[in-house]
Design a protein around this motif. Structure first.
Motif, PDB file in Angstrom:
ATOM      1  N   GLU A  34       0.863  -1.405  -0.017  1.00 54.81           N
ATOM      2  CA  GLU A  34      -0.037   0.130  -0.098  1.00 54.81           C
ATOM      3  C   GLU A  34       0.939   1.266  -0.025  1.00 54.81           C
ATOM      4  O   GLU A  34       1.923   1.109   0.513  1.00 54.81           O
ATOM      5  N   LYS A  35       0.170   2.341  -0.821  1.00 59.31           N
ATOM      6  CA  LYS A  35       0.972   3.449  -0.761  1.00 59.31           C
ATOM      7  C   LYS A  35       0.012   4.644   0.069  1.00 59.31           C
ATOM      8  O   LYS A  35      -1.231   4.567  -0.225  1.00 59.31           O
ATOM      9  N   LYS A  36       0.549   5.553   0.863  1.00 57.40           N
ATOM     10  CA  LYS A  36      -0.088   6.279   1.753  1.00 57.40           C
ATOM     11  C   LYS A  36       0.145   7.710   1.462  1.00 57.40           C
ATOM     12  O   LYS A  36       1.234   8.070   1.441  1.00 57.40           O
ATOM     13  N   ASP A  37      -0.984   8.580   1.841  1.00 63.01           N
ATOM     14  CA  ASP A  37      -0.496  10.101   1.800  1.00 63.01           C
ATOM     15  C   ASP A  37      -0.291  10.410   3.389  1.00 63.01           C
ATOM     16  O   ASP A  37      -0.195   9.511   4.148  1.00 63.01           O
ATOM     17  N   GLY A  38       0.066  11.841   3.322  1.00 62.69           N
ATOM     18  CA  GLY A  38       0.578  12.227   4.915  1.00 62.69           C
ATOM     19  C   GLY A  38      -0.463  12.134   5.966  1.00 62.69           C
ATOM     20  O   GLY A  38       0.193  12.054   7.038  1.00 62.69           O
ATOM     21  N   SER A  39      -1.728  11.873   5.424  1.00 65.83           N
ATOM     22  CA  SER A  39      -2.919  11.548   6.590  1.00 65.83           C
ATOM     23  C   SER A  39      -3.105  10.217   6.817  1.00 65.83           C
ATOM     24  O   SER A  39      -3.930   9.756   7.516  1.00 65.83           O
ATOM     25  N   GLY A  40      -2.356   9.336   6.239  1.00 66.18           N
ATOM     26  CA  GLY A  40      -2.398   7.931   6.389  1.00 66.18           C
ATOM     27  C   GLY A  40      -3.514   7.259   5.340  1.00 66.18           C
ATOM     28  O   GLY A  40      -3.908   5.900   5.523  1.00 66.18           O
ATOM     29  N   ALA A  77      -4.829   2.943  -8.628  1.00 67.80           N
ATOM     30  CA  ALA A  77      -4.603   4.190  -7.985  1.00 67.80           C
ATOM     31  C   ALA A  77      -5.964   4.496  -7.361  1.00 67.80           C
ATOM     32  O   ALA A  77      -6.875   4.273  -8.003  1.00 67.80           O
ATOM     33  N   LEU A  78      -5.896   4.933  -6.227  1.00 69.39           N
ATOM     34  CA  LEU A  78      -7.307   5.325  -5.312  1.00 69.39           C
ATOM     35  C   LEU A  78      -7.416   6.879  -5.152  1.00 69.39           C
ATOM     36  O   LEU A  78      -6.423   7.716  -4.933  1.00 69.39           O
ATOM     37  N   ASP A  79      -8.422   7.347  -5.136  1.00 68.50           N
ATOM     38  CA  ASP A  79      -8.944   8.865  -4.735  1.00 68.50           C
ATOM     39  C   ASP A  79      -9.239   8.680  -3.402  1.00 68.50           C
ATOM     40  O   ASP A  79      -9.061   7.965  -2.622  1.00 68.50           O
ATOM     41  N   GLY A  80      -9.617  10.094  -2.990  1.00 65.27           N
ATOM     42  CA  GLY A  80      -9.954  10.399  -1.580  1.00 65.27           C
ATOM     43  C   GLY A  80     -11.033   9.455  -0.928  1.00 65.27           C
ATOM     44  O   GLY A  80     -11.093   9.413   0.256  1.00 65.27           O
ATOM     45  N   ASN A  81     -11.973   8.917  -1.930  1.00 63.94           N
ATOM     46  CA  ASN A  81     -13.040   8.220  -1.323  1.00 63.94           C
ATOM     47  C   ASN A  81     -12.848   6.685  -1.616  1.00 63.94           C
ATOM     48  O   ASN A  81     -13.721   5.624  -1.282  1.00 63.94           O
TER      49      ASN A  81
END
Length: 425
Positions: A34-40, A77-81
């Motif tokens: 998994e790849k995560k953004d700064g907010s997890g 690739a996944l969006d914010g939802n």
């Protein structure tokens, strides 16, 4: 003494180097990264699967090109939802001990991805290849971590293995495996179009509905349509072409815990023989008669026949387990499933014996050929399967192909064989 110490030091250094190189050269670990953004939040997934099953030729003559040690890598690739916005699948090829590339693959994005996620919407995956000057790249320097390059802005980045993730493999994996298997010329820029697909499902799949991908497939260069069915954990990939079910890929021990077999028969109904039924029959055979599947070209053929008239009429669905034999087929077993739910499965290969006196062992499956010998009741032999007489396209499988204990191979009329053709319990 100093020379001995120096020699020992050199040997120790060489061993350490070999161990280090060996560790670097280990294939990427199967699993979900998994790849995560700064907010997890999870913004991407990477699926690594090493195909350890067996591949087989199909009617078209192609073979599975994936092999043990050559992992397939799929990405989302996944969006914010959490919605998938792009997919990619490729086969990993080593370039150095810690890095490699995907030299051929498929992409799903934009309208193609939208159609791929809706039932009965046609789509053609985008093919990329080094033949087009395109490839994607990966790095595996640290254990449990992976880096993606030249994939896309949304897919590039570092991924960390999540051992607790249980997601199904994405559709792009199945599409890539199938394209790579049966349509590999499309990756080589040789004027062959990628297949056109539409996602379907089978309403009669019973309690297992939702655990399978069912794809309708067509190609502009082939004037017909066929289907591909696969478990979403990619343990098996099967093609249905004109009601012949070919098992393109089966992972080792894909049946898992055999306790499920007790409910397998619940999937068989006379009203709706489906691709899933063929999958369960195949899986049943792996548990009770795996020798029937030793030939990777084994396939299942679905036929129908009727008995009785009026209100007493009964429809029976028959599924024959076949292997190619010369210009025709040899039957290894068959299952009869009536519309009343009655099921019988018959094995037609294995140890058996002669029934009758002076039974002739013939050189060919007909009565106009040489006689290899005559045997009496109780004579032991091995039945390899049942065949039709040459030239009988729609004939019955009435000749047993047999092997005597001295290695002689011949044919015996099936009416003089006993000890097989017994329903499984």
């Amino acid at each position: 003494m100093r020379r001995m110490r120096n020699l020992f030091s050199m040997i120790l250094l060489l061993v350490c180097l070999l161990v280090t190189v060996s560790a670097w050269a280990m294939p990427p670990e199967d699993g979900i990264y998994e790849k995560k953004d700064g907010s997890g939040n999870v913004t991407g997934r990477m699926f690594i699967i090493t195909l350890r099953g067996k591949a087989s030729e199909t009617q078209e003559g192609f073979t599975m090109e994936t092999s043990p040690g050559a992992p397939i890598i799929a990405m989302q690739a996944l969006d914010g939802n959490g919605n998938v916005t792009e997919e990619l699948a490729t086969c990993y090829s080593w370039k150095t001990d810690t890095a490699g590339a995907g030299e051929t693959g498929i992409r799903l994005r934009g309208e193609t991805l939208q159609n791929a996620m809706q039932k009965y919407k046609k789509f053609t995956p985008e093919v990329f290849s080094t033949a087009f000057g395109q490839q994607v790249e990966f790095g595996f320097v640290n254990e449990g971590r992976a880096n993606a390059y030249n994939c896309s802005d949304a897919l590039n980045g570092e991924y960390v293995r999540n051992s607790s993730a249980t997601n199904y493999y994405p559709l792009s994996v199945l599409l890539f495996v199938y394209e790579k298997t049966l349509n590999s010329q499309a990756f080589l820029n040789r004027g062959i179009a990628a297949n056109t697909y539409s996602l379907s499902d089978e309403q009669e799949a019973g309690p297992w509905h939702g655990d399978y991908y069912v794809l309708n497939v067509s190609n502009q260069d082939r004037q017909d349509m066929w289907t591909v069915t696969a478990e979403k954990n990619l343990r098996i990939v099967m093609e249905n072409h004109n009601r012949d079910y070919h098992f393109l890929f089966v992972r080792n021990n894909y049946h898992g815990d055999p306790s499920w077999v007790g409910i397998t028969w619940g999937a068989f109904t006379g009203e709706a023989m489906t691709s899933v039924n063929a999958l369960y029959l195949h899986r049943h055979i792996t548990v009770f008669a795996p020798e029937m599947l030793e030939n990777p070209d084994t396939f299942i053929r679905l036929t129908d026949f009727y008995s009785g008239e009026g209100p007493d009429a009964v429809t029976t669905n028959a599924m024959a387990v076949l292997v190619p034999e010369g210009n025709d087929t040899m039957r290894l077993g068959h299952a009869n499933i009536s519309d009343t739910g009655t099921i019988q499965f018959y094995k037609e290969m294995g140890r058996a014996e002669i029934k009758g006196e002076g039974v002739r062992i013939r050189e060919e499956p007909n009565t106009n050929c040489a006689i290899l010998g005559e045997k009496d009741t109780g004579y032991p032999l091995t039945v390899l399967g049942f065949v039709k007489e040459p030239g009988e396209k729609y004939g019955t499988y009435k000749w047993a192909k047999v092997q005597l204990d001295d290695g002689t191979v011949g044919y015996v009329s099936g009416q003089f064989i006993r000890g097989i053709d017994t329903p499984f319990d």
